[in-house]
Scaffold this motif. Structure first.
Motif, short mmCIF file in Angstrom:
data_model
loop_
_atom_site.label_atom_id
_atom_site.label_comp_id
_atom_site.label_asym_id
_atom_site.label_seq_id
_atom_site.Cartn_x
_atom_site.Cartn_y
_atom_site.Cartn_z
N LEU A 110 18.60 -32.04 42.18
CA LEU A 110 18.88 -32.20 40.66
C LEU A 110 18.82 -33.91 39.74
N TRP A 111 18.75 -34.02 40.77
CA TRP A 111 19.50 -35.67 39.76
C TRP A 111 18.26 -36.01 40.06
N HIS A 112 16.88 -36.19 41.05
CA HIS A 112 15.55 -36.57 40.44
C HIS A 112 14.85 -35.95 39.64
N THR A 113 15.57 -34.25 39.83
CA THR A 113 14.85 -33.53 38.13
C THR A 113 14.67 -33.57 37.20
N MET A 114 16.33 -33.86 36.78
CA MET A 114 17.18 -34.60 35.61
C MET A 114 17.00 -35.60 34.80
N SER A 115 16.02 -36.45 36.25
CA SER A 115 15.58 -38.11 35.95
C SER A 115 14.71 -38.14 35.47
N GLN A 116 13.59 -36.83 34.79
CA GLN A 116 12.89 -36.86 34.20
C GLN A 116 12.92 -36.98 32.79
N PHE A 117 11.26 -36.99 32.34
CA PHE A 117 11.57 -36.90 30.66
C PHE A 117 11.63 -35.02 30.33
N TYR A 118 10.73 -35.06 31.27
CA TYR A 118 10.72 -33.58 30.86
C TYR A 118 9.49 -32.88 32.18
N THR A 119 9.99 -31.10 33.00
CA THR A 119 9.71 -31.08 34.09
C THR A 119 8.60 -29.81 33.46
N ARG A 120 7.66 -30.60 33.99
CA ARG A 120 6.24 -29.22 32.83
C ARG A 120 6.05 -28.04 34.38
N VAL A 121 6.29 -26.31 33.74
CA VAL A 121 6.24 -25.33 34.51
C VAL A 121 5.20 -24.44 34.07
N THR A 122 4.61 -23.52 35.00
CA THR A 122 4.21 -22.63 34.34
C THR A 122 3.94 -21.25 35.16
N VAL A 123 4.24 -20.50 34.64
CA VAL A 123 4.35 -19.06 34.63
C VAL A 123 3.36 -18.55 34.99
N GLU A 124 2.42 -17.95 35.78
CA GLU A 124 1.42 -17.19 35.31
C GLU A 124 1.54 -15.08 35.86
N TYR A 125 1.04 -14.15 35.44
CA TYR A 125 1.32 -12.51 35.23
C TYR A 125 0.06 -12.67 36.18
N LEU A 126 -0.04 -12.20 37.09
CA LEU A 126 -1.44 -11.49 37.66
C LEU A 126 -1.49 -9.68 37.36
N PRO A 127 -2.19 -9.15 37.31
CA PRO A 127 -2.74 -7.29 37.23
C PRO A 127 -1.62 -6.80 37.98
N VAL A 128 -1.29 -5.98 37.22
CA VAL A 128 -0.19 -4.92 38.08
C VAL A 128 -0.88 -4.57 39.11
N TYR A 129 -0.26 -4.61 40.28
CA TYR A 129 -0.54 -4.67 41.43
C TYR A 129 -0.43 -2.72 41.94
N THR A 130 -0.78 -1.74 41.61
CA THR A 130 -0.80 0.05 41.92
C THR A 130 -1.32 0.08 43.53
N PRO A 131 0.66 0.57 44.48
CA PRO A 131 0.13 0.72 45.73
C PRO A 131 -0.96 1.38 46.29
N SER A 132 -1.29 1.64 47.11
CA SER A 132 -2.35 2.97 47.78
C SER A 132 -1.16 3.69 48.66
N GLN A 133 -1.00 5.30 49.07
CA GLN A 133 -1.15 6.01 49.48
C GLN A 133 0.30 5.76 51.01
N GLU A 134 -1.35 4.95 51.42
CA GLU A 134 -0.44 3.85 52.82
C GLU A 134 0.25 3.38 52.75
N GLU A 135 0.33 1.95 51.22
CA GLU A 135 1.17 1.34 51.92
C GLU A 135 2.79 1.71 50.62
N LYS A 136 2.84 3.47 50.61
CA LYS A 136 4.05 3.87 49.99
C LYS A 136 4.71 4.61 50.74
N ASP A 137 3.69 4.91 51.76
CA ASP A 137 4.81 5.36 52.97
C ASP A 137 4.77 4.05 54.13
#
Length: 518
Positions: free
Chosen positions: A245-272
Motif C-alpha cells: 500500500l505504501w509503495h503504491t500510494m507513493s507513486q504519482f499514479y498507477t496504471r491498470v488495464t482491464v481486458e474483457y475476453l469473448p464470453v466462454y460458453t461451456p460444452s456439455q462435457e464441461e457442464k457435467d
C-alpha cells in the motif's frame, strides 16, 4: 493478443506465493519523498470517503426483512444509492492513484454471462475492477462481515458470504451462487477471482470450481498493472500489505488495464464436470497472458500443488521443522528416537496422539520453548500437532531411514488393529502424515493401489514407487532434505540431553541409526 510480463521462476521467486518489491536506490529515495506527502494525504481522503460510504450502505438495507434481502434490491435503493456508491468508489480509487482505467473489449451483460472471472489476482487493491464492472456482486469470507464499514459494504453489494471453516456455510454458498448464476438476469452479474488468492504473477493458479458449478457461460477478464515498478502484489510471503500500500500510494499514479475476453460458453462435457470447465478457462486465460497454467492452489492457508488428487505442500513443513531443531541445537536423530518412543507408548495406551507446544518442548528437551510453538504452527492452526505427522514427515525429510521402512512404520501406525490393510479414510491420514499437509482427496490413489477394495502395504509401496504420477511424490516431495548419511549424534547435544524415553522394539526402523535402512 498481447502477452503480459511476469517474474521468471528464480531462486528469489521459487514459487508463485512469494514476492518482494525491489526498488533501486533512486526510486527508494523518490518514494520516501513522495510517500511522506502523498501517503498521509491520500489515506486521510480515503478514510473520509469510507466514512461517507458507510451511511449510504446502511441506508440501502435499512428496514428490509430477511425475506426482502434474499431477493435483489430494487427501486430507489438501487438506482439512486448504487449511482452514489459507484461515484464515491471512483473518487476513492482516483485518490489512491488509479487516475484512469484502460478498458479493452466489451463487458457482456448479465444474460450473456452471469459471471465475470477475473485473473490474475494480485492484491486487495484488485477491487479496482469493481469500477468498470459497475459494482458487480462478489463472494466474501464471513469474517469480513463484522469489520467496520466493510461489513456494511458487503451488505450493500448483497455479497455471497461463506465461512471456510463451516461445511454447512460452504454448501449454502454453493447453492446461492448456483441460484444467482442461473437466474437469467434476475440477480446482478457476479464477479469472482477463481484463483482464490494472490500470486506474484509468474503463473496462473488452478481455478476453483465455484464460478463454474452452474454450468452457465462466463466472461474471462484479464486484470493487469503495466507499470515500471511492480508495487501492487501482496502474496503469502515477502512484501506485506502495508508495504504494498505504501509503495503504491507513493507513486504519482498507477496504471491498470482491464481486458474483457469473448464470453466462454461451456460444452456439455464441461457442464457435467465443473473442474474440467474451470481448467479449460484457466488454460485459455493463461495463454492470453503468456503464463503457464499450473496446479498450484491455496488450501487452508497453505500453498500446495495438486497432483493426482494429493495436496503437495510448496514449502514442506518438515524441512522448516528440521531447521528449527538444528537452530536450537537438537540432534535430529535423537529427537526422532524420542518421538518414536512417545508414539509407541501412546499408540498402545489411552493418551492422545496430539501434543501442544509445552508437551513437545518437554519431549525434545528444547532449550527455546518458542521453537516448539513454531513447529506446531507449521503443521496446524490449532496450536497442537499430531505426533505421527511430525515423526513421519521429519523421518522422510531427514533421510535417516529408507522410504520403504518409513512406509512400513506409517502403515502400522494407521493400522493399529493389525488387519494388514487400510480403509480409504486411513490412507488420507497416512499420506497427510508423510507429506505434512492435510489430504482431502486420496480417492485416485486408493483406487490405483487397492485390490478388491483393500489396500495393503505392498500395493501402496508399489504404486508410490512405480506409478508414473505417484512416483513423482516419492522422488520429489518425499526426497530427503540432504543426500548422504546424517552426522552421528552423541547422547547430548550442546551440553543438553535429549529425552530418551523410547521403546525401540522395531530395530530395522530405528531413526537413531546413522545408516539408511534398505
Amino acid at each position: 493478443m498481447e502477452k503480459r510480463d511476469g517474474h521468471a521462476a528464480t531462486t528469489e521467486y521459487p514459487h508463485p506465493f512469494i514476492h518482494r518489491v525491489r526498488l533501486p536506490t533512486a526510486h527508494r529515495i523518490k518514494g520516501i519523498i513522495l510517500g511522506s506527502v502523498l501517503f498521509p494525504l491520500r489515506l486521510v481522503v480515503v478514510v473520509l470517503l469510507f466514512l461517507l460510504m458507510w451511511p449510504i450502505a446502511m441506508l440501502r438495507t435499512a428496514g428490509l426483512s430477511e425475506e426482502e434481502l434474499s431477493r435483489p434490491i430494487r427501486g430507489w435503493r438501487c438506482w439512486l444509492l448504487h449511482a452514489m456508491m459507484l461515484s464515491i468508489n471512483r473518487v476513492m480509487f482516483f485518490t489512491l492513484g488509479f487516475v484512469w482505467i484502460e478498458v479493452k473489449g466489451r463487458r457482456a451483460d448479465v444474460k450473456e454471462a452471469p459471471a465475470l472471472v477475473v485473473a490474475p489476482h494480485s492484491s486487495f487493491l484488485d477491487m479496482v475492477i469493481l469500477m468498470p464492472t459497475q459494482l458487480a456482486t462478489v463472494v466474501s469470507r464471513s469474517e469480513n462481515v463484522n469489520l467496520p464499514v466493510i461489513g456494511a459494504l458487503l451488505g450493500f453489494n448483497q455479497s455471497v458470504v461463506v465461512s471456510r471453516k463451516d461445511p454447512e456455510s460452504r454448501r449454502k454458498a454453493v447453492t446461492q451462487i448456483k441460484e444467482r448464476l442461473t437466474s437469467n438476469g434476475y440477480w446482478p452479474q457476479m464477479l469472482i477471482f477463481p484463483e482464490g488468492t494472490t500470486t506474484n504473477g509468474t503463473v496462473l493458479m488452478k481455478f476453483k470450481p465455484g464460478a463454474f458449478l452452474a454450468g452457465g457461460p462466463v466472461q474471462p477478464v484479464l486484470l493487469s498493472y503495466p507499470n515500471k515498478l511492480d508495487t501492487m502484489r501482496w502474496t503469502y510471503k515477502g512484501t506485506t500489505w502495508v508495504e504494498a500500500l505504501w509503495h503504491t500510494m507513493s507513486q504519482f499514479y498507477t496504471r491498470v488495464t482491464v481486458e474483457y475476453l469473448p464470453v466462454y460458453t461451456p460444452s456439455q462435457e464441461e457442464k457435467d464436470d465443473p473442474n474440467l470447465y474451470a481448467n479449460n478457462v484457466q488454460k485459455l486465460m493463461a495463454s492470453c497472458l503468456g503464463l503457464p497454467a499450473t496446479d498450484y492452489v491455496m488450501e487452508g492457508r497453505v500453498p500446495v500443488r495438486k497432483l493426482g488428487g494429493l495436496s503437495l505442500p510448496v514449502e514442506p513443513p518438515a524441512k522448516a521443522a528440521l531447521s528449527l531443531l538444528r537452530r536450537d541445537g537438537v540432534c535430529v536423530a535423537e529427537a526422532l528416537a524420542a518421538l518414536r518412543g512417545v508414539l509407541d507408548a501412546r499408540l498402545s495406551g489411552a493418551l492422545g496422539l496430539k501434543a501442544g507446544p509445552e508437551e513437545l518442548a518437554a519431549m525434545l528437551c528444547l532449550e527455546q520453548p518458542l521453537t516448539a510453538g513454531q513447529i506446531c504452527a507449521l503443521y496446524t492452526k490449532d496450536n497442537t500437532v499430531d505426533l505421527r505427522h511430525l515423526y513421519l514427515s521429519l523421518s522422510t525429510a531427514s533421510g535417516f531411514t529408507a522410504f520403504k521402512s518409513i512406509l512400513h512404520v506409517a502403515f502400522n501406525m494407521f493400522d493399529p488393529e493389525c488387519r494388514g490393510h487400510l480403509p480409504a479414510e486411513a490412507l488420507s491420514g497416512l499420506m497427510g502424515a508423510l507429506l505434512g499437509a492435510a489430504q482431502r482427496d486420496t480417492a485416485q490413489l486408493y483406487a490405483a493401489a487397492s485390490r478388491d477394495d483393500q489396500l495393503t502395504e505392498e500395493d501402496l509401496l508399489r504404486v508410490l514407487t512405480t506409478h508414473p504420477t505417484y512416483q513423482v511424490v516419492v522422488n520429489q516431495y518425499l526426497k530427503p532434505e540432504e543426500a548422504g548419511s546424517p552426522p552421528p549424534c552423541s547422547s547430548s547435544t550442546n551440553g543438553k540431553a535429549v529425552n530418551n524415553n523410547r521403546n525401540m522394539s522395531n530395530g530395522n526402523t530405528t531413526p537413531s541409526s546413522n545408516k539408511k535402512t534398505d
